[in-house]
Design an enzyme around this catalytic site. Structure first.
Site, short mmCIF file in Angstrom:
data_model
loop_
_atom_site.label_atom_id
_atom_site.label_comp_id
_atom_site.label_asym_id
_atom_site.label_seq_id
_atom_site.Cartn_x
_atom_site.Cartn_y
_atom_site.Cartn_z
N GLY A 18 0.81 -1.20 0.00
CA GLY A 18 0.00 0.00 0.00
C GLY A 18 0.85 1.26 0.00
O GLY A 18 2.02 1.23 0.42
N ASP A 48 -3.58 4.23 1.41
CA ASP A 48 -3.86 4.22 2.85
C ASP A 48 -3.95 5.66 3.36
O ASP A 48 -2.96 6.40 3.35
CB ASP A 48 -2.75 3.47 3.59
CG ASP A 48 -3.00 3.39 5.08
OD1 ASP A 48 -3.71 2.45 5.50
OD2 ASP A 48 -2.51 4.26 5.83
N TYR A 53 -4.82 12.65 8.92
CA TYR A 53 -3.76 13.16 8.05
C TYR A 53 -4.10 14.52 7.44
O TYR A 53 -3.22 15.17 6.88
CB TYR A 53 -3.45 12.16 6.92
CG TYR A 53 -3.08 10.78 7.39
CD1 TYR A 53 -2.73 10.51 8.72
CD2 TYR A 53 -3.08 9.70 6.51
CE1 TYR A 53 -2.40 9.24 9.14
CE2 TYR A 53 -2.75 8.42 6.92
CZ TYR A 53 -2.42 8.19 8.25
OH TYR A 53 -2.09 6.93 8.65
N HIS A 115 -8.69 3.95 14.21
CA HIS A 115 -7.29 4.35 14.10
C HIS A 115 -6.48 4.00 15.35
O HIS A 115 -5.36 3.49 15.25
CB HIS A 115 -7.22 5.86 13.82
CG HIS A 115 -5.94 6.29 13.17
ND1 HIS A 115 -5.84 7.45 12.45
CD2 HIS A 115 -4.71 5.73 13.12
CE1 HIS A 115 -4.61 7.59 11.98
NE2 HIS A 115 -3.90 6.55 12.38
N TYR A 215 2.62 -0.43 9.24
CA TYR A 215 3.01 0.93 8.86
C TYR A 215 4.40 1.19 9.40
O TYR A 215 4.94 0.42 10.21
CB TYR A 215 2.00 1.98 9.33
CG TYR A 215 1.88 2.19 10.82
CD1 TYR A 215 2.81 2.97 11.53
CD2 TYR A 215 0.81 1.67 11.54
CE1 TYR A 215 2.69 3.19 12.89
CE2 TYR A 215 0.68 1.88 12.90
CZ TYR A 215 1.63 2.65 13.57
OH TYR A 215 1.50 2.86 14.93
N SER A 216 5.02 2.27 8.97
CA SER A 216 6.43 2.57 9.30
C SER A 216 7.31 1.37 9.00
O SER A 216 8.25 1.07 9.73
CB SER A 216 6.57 2.99 10.78
OG SER A 216 5.92 4.21 11.03
N HIS A 221 11.48 8.60 10.99
CA HIS A 221 12.10 9.71 11.72
C HIS A 221 11.46 11.04 11.33
O HIS A 221 11.92 12.10 11.77
CB HIS A 221 13.61 9.77 11.43
CG HIS A 221 14.40 8.78 12.22
ND1 HIS A 221 14.54 7.46 11.83
CD2 HIS A 221 15.07 8.90 13.38
CE1 HIS A 221 15.27 6.82 12.72
NE2 HIS A 221 15.60 7.66 13.66
N TYR A 271 7.33 10.73 -0.28
CA TYR A 271 6.80 11.81 -1.11
C TYR A 271 7.79 12.16 -2.23
O TYR A 271 7.61 13.14 -2.93
CB TYR A 271 6.49 13.04 -0.25
CG TYR A 271 5.08 13.00 0.32
CD1 TYR A 271 4.28 14.12 0.33
CD2 TYR A 271 4.53 11.81 0.81
CE1 TYR A 271 2.98 14.09 0.83
CE2 TYR A 271 3.25 11.75 1.30
CZ TYR A 271 2.47 12.89 1.31
OH TYR A 271 1.19 12.84 1.79
N GLU A 278 10.59 3.21 -6.80
CA GLU A 278 11.48 2.14 -6.34
C GLU A 278 10.80 1.22 -5.34
O GLU A 278 10.99 0.00 -5.37
CB GLU A 278 12.74 2.76 -5.70
CG GLU A 278 13.78 3.19 -6.70
CD GLU A 278 14.29 2.04 -7.54
OE1 GLU A 278 14.78 1.04 -6.97
OE2 GLU A 278 14.17 2.11 -8.78
N ASN A 279 9.98 1.80 -4.44
CA ASN A 279 9.35 1.00 -3.39
C ASN A 279 8.38 -0.05 -3.93
O ASN A 279 8.02 -0.98 -3.21
CB ASN A 279 8.62 1.90 -2.39
CG ASN A 279 9.56 2.65 -1.47
OD1 ASN A 279 10.75 2.34 -1.40
ND2 ASN A 279 9.05 3.66 -0.78
#
Length: 322
Positions: A18, A48, A53, A115, A215-216, A221, A271, A278-279
């Site tokens: 995601g 997501d 947000y 959440h 997530y993360s 950081h 972002y 790449e991800n």
């Protein structure tokens, strides 16, 4: 090539990777829109998001653009939204879903999550504070009552699947053991990466046919208010770098692929257009069982997002082992 989706316990499918739309406050909202467009263009089909947000308008606009230009159809996309902690009163849940849908310009969400298990007092912004700068906690709301309101949103067709986020085992059991339970949580989204591999929670969720989403997954950081800046940088870990060399892949690729092969939905955030592209390149290789075991071994039980600000709430999830 790995399967591109996992089957949830309600019969719906969720893409294994995601694109996370959260960004710190210093990133302009317009970049949320641009990044989401790039993500869809390079192949992400799972977006997501969350009310917290504060960029649902921009993310929704990006989705509508990519539908309008023929890149995708609505049914090709999987959108995850989340119920923020100031909307935990049962009568507020459905109106919050409807407001998010209106902002996103969508008719439904594919997945909607609670959440966080702790509640905040309604009103006063996203994090209402008292005169001493402490969050105004709401300790009166029952997680089971919130879940019933979530079930009604599914029955109304506003959301296709429902789940939770940041719930520990005890909190999941509260829902699973609720008298009259209509729908089990389909997903529990939690912080998950090689330094916090959540092996015990993953095993428990598997035993209950609940998917874990992470997530993360590349460490975190970015948010200076929520993340300990002295924490080690996951993507600088020599083990991930060494395994990456073997496959001609980056540490980020290894961290993402690790989750997919464990059966964890991998939600990555960036972002930067080049990194977003790449991800997504994680479907052309497979880690060996030995590699997986090696990565298991670098777990430090290290939580980047620990939110001590809310630690006084009785439903703060990180007091339990898992």
């Amino acid at each position: 090539m790995a399967a591109i989706s996992f089957l949830m316990n309600d019969g719906n499918r969720i893409p294994v990777i995601g694109f996370g739309t959260y960004a710190p406050e210093y990133i302009p909202l317009s970049e949320s829109e641009q990044a989401t467009e790039v993500a869809i263009e390079v192949g992400f089909r799972h977006i997501d998001g969350a009310h917290l947000y504060s960029n649902e308008k921009e993310v929704g606009r990006a989705i509508q653009k990519k539908i309008a230009d023929g890149t995708v159809k609505r049914e090709d996309l999987f959108y995850t939204g989340k119920l923020w902690s100031t909307f935990h009163k049962p009568e507020m849940v459905e109106p919050n879903v409807r407001q998010s849908l209106e902002t996103l310009q969508l008719d439904y969400m594919d997945l909607f999550l609670i959440h966080w298990p702790f509640s905040l007092q309604a009103g006063g912004g996203l994090i209402p504070m008292d005169g001493n700068g402490q969050p105004l906690l709401d300790t009166t709301t029952d997680l089971c009552v919130i879940w019933e309101a979530m079930e009604k949103c599914k029955d109304a067709g506003l959301v296709k699947s429902i789940g939770v986020s940041n719930f520990n085992r005890r909190q999941l059991e509260l829902i699973l053991n609720k008298p009259g339970l209509k729908y089990k949580p389909a997903v529990n989204q939690v912080e998950c990466h090689p330094y916090l591999n959540q092996s015990k929670l993953l095993e428990y969720c598997r035993s209950k046919d609940i998917l874990l989403a992470g997530y993360s997954i590349l460490g975190s950081h970015r948010h200076k208010d929520w993340v300990n800046q002295s924490s080690p940088v996951l993507l600088e870990d020599p083990v991930l770098a060494e395994i990456g060399k073997k496959y001609g892949k980056s540490p980020a690729h290894i961290a993402i692929r690790y989750q997919i092969q464990r059966g964890v939905v991998a939600v990555s955030k960036s972002y930067t257009p080049a990194r977003i592209k790449e991800n997504f390149k994680v479907f052309d290789f497979e880690l060996t069982p030995e590699d997986m075991k090696t990565i298991d071994g670098i777990d430090r039980n290290l939580r980047y997002v620990d939110l001590p600000l809310f630690g006084a709430h009785p439903e703060f999830p990180f007091k339990d082992e898992y």
